[in-house]
Design a protein around this motif. Structure first.
Motif, PDB file in Angstrom:
ATOM      1  N   ALA A   5      10.914  12.026   7.822  1.00 23.27           N
ATOM      2  CA  ALA A   5      12.415  12.084   6.918  1.00 23.27           C
ATOM      3  C   ALA A   5      11.323  11.497   5.403  1.00 23.27           C
ATOM      4  O   ALA A   5       9.793  10.621   5.564  1.00 23.27           O
ATOM      5  N   ASP A   6      11.553  12.286   4.187  1.00 27.54           N
ATOM      6  CA  ASP A   6      11.153  12.293   3.343  1.00 27.54           C
ATOM      7  C   ASP A   6      12.648  12.859   2.065  1.00 27.54           C
ATOM      8  O   ASP A   6      13.743  13.191   2.705  1.00 27.54           O
ATOM      9  N   CYS A  43       4.834   5.198   5.094  1.00 28.14           N
ATOM     10  CA  CYS A  43       4.135   5.280   3.792  1.00 28.14           C
ATOM     11  C   CYS A  43       4.881   6.073   2.614  1.00 28.14           C
ATOM     12  O   CYS A  43       4.079   7.002   2.148  1.00 28.14           O
ATOM     13  N   PRO A  45       6.839   5.439  -1.421  1.00 26.18           N
ATOM     14  CA  PRO A  45       6.230   4.229  -2.415  1.00 26.18           C
ATOM     15  C   PRO A  45       6.148   2.934  -2.229  1.00 26.18           C
ATOM     16  O   PRO A  45       7.474   2.276  -1.182  1.00 26.18           O
ATOM     17  N   THR A  48       9.659   0.654  -2.554  1.00 27.03           N
ATOM     18  CA  THR A  48      10.773   1.478  -0.865  1.00 27.03           C
ATOM     19  C   THR A  48      10.218   0.744   0.333  1.00 27.03           C
ATOM     20  O   THR A  48      10.788   0.339   1.626  1.00 27.03           O
ATOM     21  N   GLU A  66       2.716   1.084   5.322  1.00 24.60           N
ATOM     22  CA  GLU A  66       0.815   1.472   3.975  1.00 24.60           C
ATOM     23  C   GLU A  66       0.999   0.091   3.104  1.00 24.60           C
ATOM     24  O   GLU A  66       2.296  -0.346   2.608  1.00 24.60           O
ATOM     25  N   TYR A 134       2.011   7.130 -11.773  1.00 19.46           N
ATOM     26  CA  TYR A 134       2.096   6.689 -11.210  1.00 19.46           C
ATOM     27  C   TYR A 134       1.870   5.072 -11.191  1.00 19.46           C
ATOM     28  O   TYR A 134       2.305   4.379 -10.624  1.00 19.46           O
ATOM     29  N   ASP A 144      -2.570  -2.904  -6.315  1.00 18.51           N
ATOM     30  CA  ASP A 144      -2.286  -1.112  -6.385  1.00 18.51           C
ATOM     31  C   ASP A 144      -4.075  -0.717  -5.458  1.00 18.51           C
ATOM     32  O   ASP A 144      -3.974  -0.137  -4.358  1.00 18.51           O
TER      33      ASP A 144
HETATM   34  N1  LIG Z   1      -3.769   2.991   2.333  1.00 17.62           N
HETATM   35  C1  LIG Z   1      -4.602   4.043   1.088  1.00 17.62           C
HETATM   36  O1  LIG Z   1      -5.425   4.312   1.197  1.00 17.62           O
HETATM   37  C2  LIG Z   1      -3.401   4.537   0.377  1.00 17.62           C
HETATM   38  C3  LIG Z   1      -3.693   5.986  -0.533  1.00 17.62           C
HETATM   39  C4  LIG Z   1      -2.933   5.980  -1.393  1.00 17.62           C
HETATM   40  C5  LIG Z   1      -1.976   5.703  -1.395  1.00 17.62           C
HETATM   41  N2  LIG Z   1      -1.225   4.298  -0.850  1.00 17.62           N
HETATM   42  C6  LIG Z   1       0.262   3.901  -0.318  1.00 17.62           C
HETATM   43  O2  LIG Z   1       1.057   4.651   0.129  1.00 17.62           O
HETATM   44  C7  LIG Z   1       2.332   4.780  -0.513  1.00 17.62           C
HETATM   45  C8  LIG Z   1       2.017   5.645  -1.109  1.00 17.62           C
HETATM   46  O3  LIG Z   1       2.225   6.881  -2.391  1.00 17.62           O
HETATM   47  P1  LIG Z   1       1.739   8.081  -2.818  1.00 17.62           P
HETATM   48  O4  LIG Z   1       0.640   8.268  -3.316  1.00 17.62           O
HETATM   49  O5  LIG Z   1       1.106   8.822  -1.689  1.00 17.62           O
HETATM   50  O6  LIG Z   1       3.505   8.047  -2.561  1.00 17.62           O
HETATM   51  P2  LIG Z   1       4.385   9.328  -3.675  1.00 17.62           P
HETATM   52  O7  LIG Z   1       4.928   8.723  -4.728  1.00 17.62           O
HETATM   53  O8  LIG Z   1       3.039  10.814  -3.397  1.00 17.62           O
HETATM   54  O9  LIG Z   1       5.679   8.939  -2.183  1.00 17.62           O
HETATM   55  C9  LIG Z   1       4.666   9.555  -1.162  1.00 17.62           C
HETATM   56  C10 LIG Z   1       6.558  10.648  -0.678  1.00 17.62           C
HETATM   57  O10 LIG Z   1       7.885   9.397   0.009  1.00 17.62           O
HETATM   58  C11 LIG Z   1       8.223  10.578  -0.436  1.00 17.62           C
HETATM   59  N3  LIG Z   1       9.624   9.561  -0.672  1.00 17.62           N
HETATM   60  C12 LIG Z   1      10.269   8.025  -1.755  1.00 17.62           C
HETATM   61  N4  LIG Z   1      11.086   7.863  -1.305  1.00 17.62           N
HETATM   62  C13 LIG Z   1      11.298   7.947  -0.021  1.00 17.62           C
HETATM   63  C14 LIG Z   1      12.322   7.140   0.670  1.00 17.62           C
HETATM   64  N5  LIG Z   1      13.480   6.455   0.205  1.00 17.62           N
HETATM   65  N6  LIG Z   1      11.987   7.018   1.977  1.00 17.62           N
HETATM   66  C15 LIG Z   1      11.425   8.670   2.566  1.00 17.62           C
HETATM   67  N7  LIG Z   1      10.419   8.724   1.541  1.00 17.62           N
HETATM   68  C16 LIG Z   1      10.131   8.679   0.251  1.00 17.62           C
HETATM   69  C17 LIG Z   1       8.243  10.643  -1.610  1.00 17.62           C
HETATM   70  O11 LIG Z   1       8.920  12.249  -1.893  1.00 17.62           O
HETATM   71  C18 LIG Z   1       6.712  11.142  -1.382  1.00 17.62           C
HETATM   72  O12 LIG Z   1       7.361  12.730  -0.620  1.00 17.62           O
HETATM   73  C19 LIG Z   1       2.107   3.416  -1.706  1.00 17.62           C
HETATM   74  O13 LIG Z   1       3.137   2.287  -0.867  1.00 17.62           O
HETATM   75  C20 LIG Z   1       0.765   3.730  -1.374  1.00 17.62           C
HETATM   76  O14 LIG Z   1       0.159   2.559  -2.040  1.00 17.62           O
HETATM   77  C21 LIG Z   1      -2.028   4.224   0.164  1.00 17.62           C
END
Ligand SMILES: NC(=O)c1ccc[n+]([C@@H]2O[C@H](COP(=O)([O-])OP(=O)(O)OC[C@H]3O[C@@H](n4cnc5c(N)ncnc54)[C@H](O)[C@@H]3O)[C@@H](O)[C@H]2O)c1
Length: 309
Positions: A5-6, A43, A45, A48, A66, A134, A144
């Protein structure tokens, strides 16, 4: 039963096609309500995460979340309490623990191969900063980006940090400063077991993703170098050169992302504890809050000052 889901259905559709996920749900709650779903991966933001973790725990699902769990301790504690009450498993996305280089450093420390650890250095520099939009929702560099290094520090040394001193600045992009954040930092860690450590962060190293660690112990040292796409070295009459390191986390840490997911699935299937717990997620966040407080107040901050807030 496998589903995604997204909030953007288009994104969910694309990922489902790319990854072979058979079902696109309307929203996360639809997945949580499905009794055939045993575990979920959060996974989305960061802002959430906590609410989704609480909902997933109440629905009895095991959870991979995440990093970070949330930007504030009350939110983190609310999520951890729900997990505890429900008796479900929680794993936090500190994928770097599963990187072969860092795992070997930890092993050397555990086996006593370098004697008693005395100093630890982590260099963790990104090739380029994320977008300003971001940055604004990221919770700041310490929550972060450095949060991975805080977890790495605890993981490598196998002990808790007592106090943190941060020197930091805006050197890469003034827009990052205008957004209230920093992009360059040197952090000094004082561990309870008297190891002294540093974390060196930059949002921009022009030569690429720079991810190295070194530990000096009473009987030796262990260090890891960067990872490269190839081993070719080109030599001529003027210089010896090679290609730049793997560019960013999706390339550098691919294997570790796969390994952390394997570890989560194994923990669920074999009913074992997850290797990276909610407490690990909380401790790294406490360190992030302490690092910012240290910068703001220009003084070393003991973690207990932040954890009790
Ligand atoms: N472990 C790592 O190395 C690593 C790397 C990058 C990001 N992250 C973490 O992953 C998370 C996501 O980061 P990102 O850069 O992919 O973010 P992003 O802003 O690209 O969001 C990821 C997806 O979540 C969707 N989304 C937003 N709100 C939502 C909800 N309520 N329910 C379902 N989907 C929803 C968005 O539409 C998007 O497709 C963050 O917490 C970030 O800290 C971790």
């Amino acid at each position: 039963m496998l589903a995604i889901a997204d909030v953007s259905r288009e994104t969910a559709q694309k990922v489902s096609e790319r990854c072979g996920i058979p079902r696109v749900a309307e929203h996360a709650e639809e997945i949580l309500a499905n009794p055939d779903v045993e575990a979920v991966l959060v996974c989305s933001p960061t802002e959430t995460h906590a609410d989704l973790v609480v909902k997933a725990a109440k629905a009895g699902k095991h959870i991979f979340c995440e990093k970070p769990i949330a930007h504030s301790l009350p939110k983190i504690d609310q999520a951890l309490l729900a997990v505890k009450d429900a008796g479900v498993k929680l794993q936090i996305g500190f994928n770097r623990r599963f990187d072969a280089n860092f795992a070997r450093v930890r092993e050397a420390v555990t086996n006593g191969e370098i004697g008693k650890p005395q100093m630890m250095h982590i260099i963790s520099r990104d090739p380029a900063p994320p977008t300003i939009s971001y940055i604004k929702v990221s919770g700041g560099i310490f929550m972060d980006m450095t949060i991975h290094d805080f977890d790495m520090a605890r993981f490598l040394i196998g002990d808790e940090v007592e106090s943190i001193y941060t020197a930091a600045a805006v050197k890469v992009d003034p827009e990052i400063g205008k957004a209230g954040d920093l992009d360059t930092a040197l952090i000094v860690l004082q561990f309870k077991n008297e190891v002294i450590g540093t974390i060196d962060n930059s949002r921009k190293a022009v030569y690429g993703y720079d991810q190295r660690v070194e530990i000096l112990g009473s009987d030796g040292a262990i260090a890891t170098a960067n990872c490269y796409p190839n081993q070719a070295v080109i030599s001529n009459a003027y210089r010896i050169q090679r290609d730049l390191p793997l560019n960013f986390f999706m390339d550098r840490y691919t294997d570790s992302f796969v390994a952390e997911m394997r570890a989560f699935v194994t923990a669920v299937l074999q009913n074992k504890p997850t290797p990276v717990t909610g407490i690990d997620g909380r401790m790294a966040a406490v360190m992030g809050l302490a690092a910012r407080k240290s910068f703001d107040e220009r003084r070393p901050v003991r973690l207990e000052e932040v954890a009790q807030a």
